[in-house]
Design a protein around this motif. Structure first.
Motif, PDB file in Angstrom:
ATOM      1  N   HIS A   1       5.983   2.948   0.109  1.00 51.51           N
ATOM      2  CA  HIS A   1       4.942   1.939   0.275  1.00 51.51           C
ATOM      3  C   HIS A   1       5.243   1.165   1.548  1.00 51.51           C
ATOM      4  O   HIS A   1       6.372   1.201   2.048  1.00 51.51           O
ATOM      5  CB  HIS A   1       4.940   0.968  -0.913  1.00 51.51           C
ATOM      6  CG  HIS A   1       4.679   1.618  -2.222  1.00 51.51           C
ATOM      7  ND1 HIS A   1       3.436   1.682  -2.776  1.00 51.51           N
ATOM      8  CD2 HIS A   1       5.502   2.268  -3.081  1.00 51.51           C
ATOM      9  CE1 HIS A   1       3.500   2.318  -3.933  1.00 51.51           C
ATOM     10  NE2 HIS A   1       4.747   2.697  -4.138  1.00 51.51           N
TER      11      HIS A   1
ATOM     12  N   ARG B   1       0.838  -1.201   0.000  1.00 52.53           N
ATOM     13  CA  ARG B   1       0.000   0.000   0.000  1.00 52.53           C
ATOM     14  C   ARG B   1       0.871   1.250   0.000  1.00 52.53           C
ATOM     15  O   ARG B   1       1.913   1.309   0.652  1.00 52.53           O
ATOM     16  CB  ARG B   1      -0.972  -0.005   1.165  1.00 52.53           C
ATOM     17  CG  ARG B   1      -0.412   0.384   2.482  1.00 52.53           C
ATOM     18  CD  ARG B   1      -1.464   0.339   3.602  1.00 52.53           C
ATOM     19  NE  ARG B   1      -0.788   0.534   4.872  1.00 52.53           N
ATOM     20  CZ  ARG B   1      -0.667   1.697   5.480  1.00 52.53           C
ATOM     21  NH1 ARG B   1      -1.198   2.780   4.948  1.00 52.53           N
ATOM     22  NH2 ARG B   1      -0.013   1.795   6.607  1.00 52.53           N
ATOM     23  N   LEU B   2       0.425   2.220  -0.757  1.00 58.14           N
ATOM     24  CA  LEU B   2       1.111   3.500  -0.824  1.00 58.14           C
ATOM     25  C   LEU B   2       0.811   4.266   0.459  1.00 58.14           C
ATOM     26  O   LEU B   2      -0.345   4.449   0.829  1.00 58.14           O
ATOM     27  CB  LEU B   2       0.616   4.303  -2.032  1.00 58.14           C
ATOM     28  CG  LEU B   2       1.162   5.704  -2.189  1.00 58.14           C
ATOM     29  CD1 LEU B   2       2.667   5.679  -2.431  1.00 58.14           C
ATOM     30  CD2 LEU B   2       0.459   6.418  -3.323  1.00 58.14           C
TER      31      LEU B   2
END
Length: 79
Positions: free
Chosen positions: A17, A2-3
């Motif tokens: 991330h 996930r960013l």
């Protein structure tokens, strides 16, 4: 993955991330990318990573990007 953060820059795409208890620092320039995997427990906060990304660090990244492009250009000449 996930960013968690984008760091604005006029030359690079810089993203952090999070994946498998690591921060993944991606620095992209054109078609080339450099990736640093940093264990989450080694960094006290995301701000600390941003502090470490200074002009000296980015200059060294630029030199590696130039070397990557040169390597790719030489490879393409042999195709």
């Amino acid at each position: 993955m996930r960013l968690v953060k984008k760091i604005p820059h006029d030359r690079y795409l810089i993203e952090i991330h999070e994946y498998n208890s690591k921060y993944i620092l991606n620095i992209t320039l054109d078609a080339y990318e450099q990736i640093y995997k940093i264990p989450v427990q080694e960094i006290s906060s995301l701000d600390k990573i941003e502090e470490l990304i200074n002009e000296d660090f980015l200059l060294k990244n630029l030199k590696r990007f130039i070397e990557m492009r040169e390597d790719w250009t030489k490879l393409n000449q042999n195709i």
